[in-house]
Design an enzyme around this catalytic site. Structure first.
Site, PDB file in Angstrom:
ATOM      1  N   SER A   5       0.863  -1.190   0.000  1.00  0.00           N
ATOM      2  CA  SER A   5       0.000   0.000   0.000  1.00  0.00           C
ATOM      3  C   SER A   5       0.895   1.235   0.000  1.00  0.00           C
ATOM      4  CB  SER A   5      -0.876   0.014   1.253  1.00  0.00           C
ATOM      5  OG  SER A   5      -1.678   1.183   1.295  1.00  0.00           O
ATOM      6  N   TYR A  20      -1.669  -0.872  10.583  1.00  0.00           N
ATOM      7  CA  TYR A  20      -1.828  -1.271   9.174  1.00  0.00           C
ATOM      8  C   TYR A  20      -0.630  -0.790   8.344  1.00  0.00           C
ATOM      9  CZ  TYR A  20      -3.631  -1.216   4.391  1.00  0.00           C
ATOM     10  OH  TYR A  20      -3.779  -1.387   3.036  1.00  0.00           O
TER      11      TYR A  20
HETATM   12  P1  NAP Z   1     -11.233  -6.419   0.627  1.00  0.00           P
HETATM   13  O1  NAP Z   1     -12.134  -5.939  -0.439  1.00  0.00           O
HETATM   14  O2  NAP Z   1     -11.661  -6.324   2.042  1.00  0.00           O
HETATM   15  O3  NAP Z   1     -10.839  -7.941   0.317  1.00  0.00           O
HETATM   16  C1  NAP Z   1      -9.985  -8.637   1.177  1.00  0.00           C
HETATM   17  C2  NAP Z   1      -9.834 -10.061   0.680  1.00  0.00           C
HETATM   18  O4  NAP Z   1      -8.902 -10.749   1.535  1.00  0.00           O
HETATM   19  C3  NAP Z   1     -11.112 -10.842   0.706  1.00  0.00           C
HETATM   20  O5  NAP Z   1     -11.106 -11.771  -0.336  1.00  0.00           O
HETATM   21  C4  NAP Z   1     -11.048 -11.566   2.052  1.00  0.00           C
HETATM   22  O6  NAP Z   1     -11.886 -12.702   2.035  1.00  0.00           O
HETATM   23  C5  NAP Z   1      -9.550 -11.900   2.105  1.00  0.00           C
HETATM   24  N1  NAP Z   1      -8.984 -12.090   3.446  1.00  0.00           N
HETATM   25  C6  NAP Z   1      -8.993 -11.192   4.480  1.00  0.00           C
HETATM   26  N2  NAP Z   1      -8.377 -11.725   5.542  1.00  0.00           N
HETATM   27  C7  NAP Z   1      -7.962 -12.970   5.194  1.00  0.00           C
HETATM   28  C8  NAP Z   1      -7.261 -14.004   5.862  1.00  0.00           C
HETATM   29  N3  NAP Z   1      -6.858 -13.850   7.139  1.00  0.00           N
HETATM   30  N4  NAP Z   1      -7.021 -15.158   5.204  1.00  0.00           N
HETATM   31  C9  NAP Z   1      -7.425 -15.320   3.931  1.00  0.00           C
HETATM   32  N5  NAP Z   1      -8.075 -14.371   3.231  1.00  0.00           N
HETATM   33  C10 NAP Z   1      -8.352 -13.217   3.863  1.00  0.00           C
HETATM   34  O7  NAP Z   1      -9.806  -5.678   0.572  1.00  0.00           O
HETATM   35  P2  NAP Z   1      -9.111  -4.835  -0.602  1.00  0.00           P
HETATM   36  O8  NAP Z   1      -9.436  -3.413  -0.413  1.00  0.00           O
HETATM   37  O9  NAP Z   1      -9.352  -5.478  -1.918  1.00  0.00           O
HETATM   38  O10 NAP Z   1      -7.574  -5.024  -0.181  1.00  0.00           O
HETATM   39  C11 NAP Z   1      -6.783  -6.082  -0.716  1.00  0.00           C
HETATM   40  C12 NAP Z   1      -5.326  -5.761  -0.463  1.00  0.00           C
HETATM   41  O11 NAP Z   1      -5.019  -4.498  -1.040  1.00  0.00           O
HETATM   42  C13 NAP Z   1      -4.958  -5.665   1.019  1.00  0.00           C
HETATM   43  O12 NAP Z   1      -3.691  -6.251   1.235  1.00  0.00           O
HETATM   44  C14 NAP Z   1      -4.900  -4.173   1.264  1.00  0.00           C
HETATM   45  O13 NAP Z   1      -4.011  -3.846   2.301  1.00  0.00           O
HETATM   46  C15 NAP Z   1      -4.411  -3.674  -0.075  1.00  0.00           C
HETATM   47  N6  NAP Z   1      -4.750  -2.263  -0.380  1.00  0.00           N
HETATM   48  C16 NAP Z   1      -6.035  -1.886  -0.617  1.00  0.00           C
HETATM   49  C17 NAP Z   1      -6.319  -0.557  -0.966  1.00  0.00           C
HETATM   50  C18 NAP Z   1      -7.708  -0.081  -1.322  1.00  0.00           C
HETATM   51  O14 NAP Z   1      -7.871   1.108  -1.611  1.00  0.00           O
HETATM   52  N7  NAP Z   1      -8.708  -0.936  -1.350  1.00  0.00           N
HETATM   53  C19 NAP Z   1      -5.274   0.377  -1.024  1.00  0.00           C
HETATM   54  C20 NAP Z   1      -3.985  -0.050  -0.739  1.00  0.00           C
HETATM   55  C21 NAP Z   1      -3.734  -1.375  -0.448  1.00  0.00           C
HETATM   56  P3  NAP Z   1     -12.495 -13.309   3.413  1.00  0.00           P
HETATM   57  O15 NAP Z   1     -12.961 -12.137   4.235  1.00  0.00           O
HETATM   58  O16 NAP Z   1     -13.577 -14.227   2.986  1.00  0.00           O
HETATM   59  O17 NAP Z   1     -11.350 -14.017   4.044  1.00  0.00           O
END
Ligand code: NAP
Length: 259
Positions: free
Chosen positions: A143, A157
């Site tokens: 991130s 985080y």
């Molecule tokens: P999201 O929509 O909440 O999706 C998270 C995914 O991870 C889901 O498939 C969830 O499925 C899975 N997950 C969560 N905890 C888990 C665990 N302990 N074991 C296995 N699977 C797990 O999140 P997102 O926004 O797409 O973020 C994805 C990644 O991008 C993260 O690493 C986040 O830090 C990074 N990121 C996101 C943003 C943003 O703007 N969205 C920006 C920078 C970085 P289940 O809940 O069913 O396990």
């Protein structure tokens, strides 16, 4: 034109939602066979339905990435189902908010367990199969928050996301003789289901802080992951790439207003 990755075996942790589902869709369109991994089977099933018919074969696997044995099982399933592992996208992550004055040891442990240890365990579990492929690729979703910026409530985080970058630099050296590369993508604010639920005025405010004037799409991150996975990116390792529409560039609010 990059060499096709059709038929390659790809694991996307956190592939049931958000950025992970976007990454999975890009690899599926490129003809790869993608194993999407998450904790909830209902979410995995819904994602598999939405991703079917794009190109490559999609299958699902339930795993908790903070559990090393579960990661070993995930790697075994990918090998059995798709004949090996060519690409691991270590993307699963959580981002609960807690100010320092309120943050409990459990809050800290939960974020580090999924975001940092989950990345390390998924990588460790996949090393033998990635080495066997002869062209293993690991793409970690970090991130901008942590490595480059801060946001109140996200000290733990941000630390977990910066820890991933510390990890890949030494991992890249240890994995180089095995012909495995490991790189990180650093997304800015990406439009996901979670963000959508915050309402339009929140989305507009966020977009206004990005020089390109829009939030990122999950496919912006998927395309970056796909690039790192190509044969042509094989000489890039231990690196990180910011994908944020210029979000980290303005040195002040005035800089944005002057554009
Ligand atoms: P999201 O929509 O909440 O999706 C998270 C995914 O991870 C889901 O498939 C969830 O499925 C899975 N997950 C969560 N905890 C888990 C665990 N302990 N074991 C296995 N699977 C797990 O999140 P997102 O926004 O797409 O973020 C994805 C990644 O991008 C993260 O690493 C986040 O830090 C990074 N990121 C996101 C943003 C943003 O703007 N969205 C920006 C920078 C970085 P289940 O809940 O069913 O396990």
């Amino acid at each position: 034109m990059f060499t096709s990755i059709a038929g390659r075996s790809v694991i996307v942790t956190g592939g049931s939602k958000g950025i992970g589902r976007g990454i999975a869709s890009i690899f599926a369109k490129a003809g790869a066979n993608v194993l999407i991994v998450g904790r909830g089977q209902a979410g995995l099933d819904a994602a598999a339905r939405s991703l079917s018919g794009l190109g490559g074969r999609i299958s699902t696997h339930q795993a908790e990435v903070s559990d090393r044995a579960a990661c070993d099982d995930m790697a075994r399933v990918a090998v059995e189902r798709n004949g090996g592992i060519d690409v691991l996208c270590a993307n699963a992550g959580i981002f609960p908010s807690a100010r320092l004055t309120d943050m409990t040891p459990e809050d800290l442990e939960a974020v580090m367990a999924t975001n940092f240890k989950g990345t390390v365990f998924a990588v460790q579990a996949c090393i033998p199969a990635l080495e066997a492929s002869g062209h293993g690729r690991i793409v970690v979703t970090s991130s901008i928050t942590g490595p480059m910026t801060g946001f109140p409530g996200w000290a733990h985080y941000g630390a977990s996301k910066a820890a991933q970058l510390g990890f890949i630099r030494t991992a890249a050296m240890e994995l180089a003789p095995k012909r495995i590369t490991i790189n990180a993508v650093l997304p800015g604010n990406i439009k996901t289901e979670g963000l959508d639920s915050m309402g339009q005025s929140y989305l507009d405010q966020m977009a206004a802080s990005v020089p390109q004037g829009r939030l990122g799409e999950v496919e912006d991150i998927g395309n970056t992951a796909l690039f790192f996975a190509t044969d042509e990116a094989g000489y890039i390792t231990g690196q990180s790439l910011v994908v944020d529409g210029g979000q980290v560039l303005p040195e002040s609010l005035m800089a944005l207003q002057e554009m």
